[in-house]
Design a protein around this motif. Structure first.
Motif, short mmCIF file in Angstrom:
data_model
loop_
_atom_site.label_atom_id
_atom_site.label_comp_id
_atom_site.label_asym_id
_atom_site.label_seq_id
_atom_site.Cartn_x
_atom_site.Cartn_y
_atom_site.Cartn_z
N VAL A 176 41.53 51.95 38.24
CA VAL A 176 40.54 51.32 37.84
C VAL A 176 39.29 51.99 38.42
O VAL A 176 38.62 53.20 38.31
N PHE A 177 40.33 51.28 39.92
CA PHE A 177 38.95 51.71 41.52
C PHE A 177 38.50 53.69 41.46
O PHE A 177 37.26 53.95 41.31
N TYR A 178 39.50 54.10 41.93
CA TYR A 178 39.63 55.06 41.83
C TYR A 178 38.88 56.05 40.92
O TYR A 178 38.33 56.86 40.97
N GLN A 179 39.25 55.96 39.54
CA GLN A 179 38.53 56.24 38.05
C GLN A 179 37.43 56.54 38.04
O GLN A 179 36.55 56.97 37.94
N LEU A 180 36.83 55.22 38.33
CA LEU A 180 35.08 54.93 38.36
C LEU A 180 34.71 55.63 39.85
O LEU A 180 34.12 56.38 39.10
N LEU A 181 35.36 55.76 40.81
CA LEU A 181 34.79 56.46 42.30
C LEU A 181 34.54 58.06 41.32
O LEU A 181 33.96 59.43 41.61
#
Length: 129
Positions: free
Chosen positions: A114-119
């Motif tokens: 999720v962190f990479y998807q948000l970025l």
């Protein structure tokens, strides 16, 4: 008429996440809404929410690029309507197994997806990420 359970277990990379998704899709297809019935749970929403939960609990590890780092207890409740079982409610309990992964990962591994998807989505720019 009687409570039923399905337990999915196995070693890392054995396909537990995929199996759980397929079982969920099947149960939603046989216990889904009839056309025009808004009184039951939409099976499409159940399946799509499962994908969202995985983004918060899956991460790249040395053994698996989409490894579940959490446990999940899903409950589908059915009721009889017109002689047919239909999903009437859903519940999910989520157990994060690796809270340390949020701040630290082993070499060659990544944080939760999720962190990479948000970025990547560009939303992070609004928050200075």
């Amino acid at each position: 008429e009687h409570a039923q359970s399905i337990l999915i277990s196995g070693e890392s990379g054995a396909g537990k996440t995929v199996t759980a998704g397929r079982i969920l899709e099947y149960l939603c297809s046989v216990g889904g809404q009839k056309d025009g019935d808004s009184s039951t749970v939409d099976p499409k929403m159940i399946v799509e929410s499962n994908v969202l939960l995985e983004a918060f609990g899956n991460a790249k590890t040395m053994r698996n690029h989409n490894s579940s780092r959490f446990g999940k207890f899903s409950r589908l409740n059915f009721s009889m309507a017109d002689g047919r079982s239909q999903i009437c409610s859903v519940g999910v309990e989520h157990y994060l197994l690796e809270t340390i992964r949020v701040v630290s990962q082993a070499k060659g591994e990544r944080n939760y997806h999720v962190f990479y998807q948000l970025l990547r989505s560009g939303v992070g720019k609004r928050y200075g990420l």
